[in-house]
Design an enzyme around this catalytic site. Sequence first.
Site, PDB file in Angstrom:
ATOM      1  N   ASP A  31       0.866  -1.173   0.000  1.00  0.00           N
ATOM      2  CA  ASP A  31       0.000   0.000   0.000  1.00  0.00           C
ATOM      3  C   ASP A  31       0.909   1.231   0.000  1.00  0.00           C
ATOM      4  O   ASP A  31       1.333   1.723   1.043  1.00  0.00           O
ATOM      5  CB  ASP A  31      -0.883  -0.032   1.248  1.00  0.00           C
ATOM      6  CG  ASP A  31      -1.885   1.114   1.306  1.00  0.00           C
ATOM      7  OD1 ASP A  31      -1.674   2.137   0.623  1.00  0.00           O
ATOM      8  OD2 ASP A  31      -2.868   1.000   2.069  1.00  0.00           O
ATOM      9  N   GLU A 125       1.676   2.206  13.252  1.00  0.00           N
ATOM     10  CA  GLU A 125       0.608   2.163  12.248  1.00  0.00           C
ATOM     11  C   GLU A 125      -0.534   1.393  12.894  1.00  0.00           C
ATOM     12  O   GLU A 125      -0.654   0.178  12.738  1.00  0.00           O
ATOM     13  CB  GLU A 125       1.115   1.498  10.956  1.00  0.00           C
ATOM     14  CG  GLU A 125       0.229   1.778   9.751  1.00  0.00           C
ATOM     15  CD  GLU A 125      -0.918   0.803   9.613  1.00  0.00           C
ATOM     16  OE1 GLU A 125      -1.879   0.907  10.414  1.00  0.00           O
ATOM     17  OE2 GLU A 125      -0.867  -0.043   8.726  1.00  0.00           O
ATOM     18  N   GLU A 134     -10.384  -2.541  15.577  1.00  0.00           N
ATOM     19  CA  GLU A 134      -9.297  -3.349  16.152  1.00  0.00           C
ATOM     20  C   GLU A 134      -8.721  -2.712  17.415  1.00  0.00           C
ATOM     21  O   GLU A 134      -8.035  -3.378  18.185  1.00  0.00           O
ATOM     22  CB  GLU A 134      -8.155  -3.636  15.167  1.00  0.00           C
ATOM     23  CG  GLU A 134      -8.553  -4.564  14.032  1.00  0.00           C
ATOM     24  CD  GLU A 134      -7.382  -4.931  13.132  1.00  0.00           C
ATOM     25  OE1 GLU A 134      -6.357  -4.205  13.137  1.00  0.00           O
ATOM     26  OE2 GLU A 134      -7.496  -5.933  12.425  1.00  0.00           O
ATOM     27  N   HIS A 299      -5.436   0.070   1.508  1.00  0.00           N
ATOM     28  CA  HIS A 299      -6.017  -1.194   1.972  1.00  0.00           C
ATOM     29  C   HIS A 299      -7.122  -0.964   2.998  1.00  0.00           C
ATOM     30  O   HIS A 299      -7.871  -1.891   3.317  1.00  0.00           O
ATOM     31  CB  HIS A 299      -4.918  -2.105   2.550  1.00  0.00           C
ATOM     32  CG  HIS A 299      -4.410  -1.698   3.893  1.00  0.00           C
ATOM     33  ND1 HIS A 299      -3.517  -0.652   4.070  1.00  0.00           N
ATOM     34  CD2 HIS A 299      -4.665  -2.180   5.137  1.00  0.00           C
ATOM     35  CE1 HIS A 299      -3.249  -0.526   5.357  1.00  0.00           C
ATOM     36  NE2 HIS A 299      -3.925  -1.432   6.026  1.00  0.00           N
TER      37      HIS A 299
END
Length: 365
Positions: A31, A125, A134, A299
Amino acid sequence: MESSVGYSDRADAYYFEGYGDLGIHQDMISDTARTETYRKAIMQETTTYSLKDKVVLDVGCGTGILSIFAARAGARKVYAVEASNMAEIATQIVARNGLSNVIQVIKGEAEKIELPEKVDVIVSEWMGYFLLFESMFNSVLVARDKWLKPGGSMLPSKATIFIAALDWSDFYTDAVKFWHSKPYDIDFSLLSYTSLKNALKGAQVDYVPAPENQLSFGTPIFTMNCNTITQAELNQIDVTFQLSCIMSGKFCGLAGWFDCWFDFASDMEVAANAMTDAGQEKASNSIKLTTNPDAIDTHWKQTLFLFDEPTDVLQDDQVRGRMLMTPHSEHKRFLDIEFQLKLVRVTDGHESILNTYSKRFEMKC
């Protein structure tokens, strides 16, 4: 019945196990919008700051790529923390690139590891779908509060969630097309309702199909300063918003995405104090990562919240709404997102309600 604690532990194990899959890391490194933005942010040398001779903590280092960028930027020491089995692979990659003297890979969860010193910069990240899916940022917060020096920097430094009104009427047609096609000359059409209901049950992670599917401009609804935001503030995000349709179409739901900015703490302070003669803040020179549907695909794609029944709208019709986002009751890494919307048409100063919506969306693995 399995206890919530047992389920939580199992979901955490599944989460970390997933990041041991090389395919995920290939997708992320490939990406270019993501990886190149991080490279530029880490390698940047501003008028007030750089990573030269600094101590860096990389939370969730994966393959170690961000740690390697930091070492190449001149960091004195990089602590690369990874909870999955990728930690062993990252150690080998670091050694293969001749950086074992700078980068120390530590296998463990960010909440539980110990470091020999405080750090100048935390890079991670951590972003998930719709920014917070998440909940990896929760781990970054623990590391920030425990290991970041006063006045230290977070990369990224700021993040904003955007939403826009969406016309995706083809989704409804496609969801039932098969059951209406009479395969083998059998009428399955009674399954179309269940098929559509299942398709609309949760949030969709997909690209906004085309510019004409976006009924309004993107509007920022939530911004957080990564240096100061608290866990309590993230546990309940309750915001109101208003969108204005820029064209006629069928209102089907909302599209969401996020942007992140990368500023060292010293540069943020300079920018905050730098005002033009008119008293306005000067334009930021921040490095920005965007997942806007008009930008290069990432993504993360976009997150689409589709409602059960589309509504015809005209240009200048308004979508007035409220969003409540909380951790999912089953597991902290999942999200509950509830929207309450009112579609309004204003004619000669008179408001008429076209439709109202109230729907809870689950974001789960």
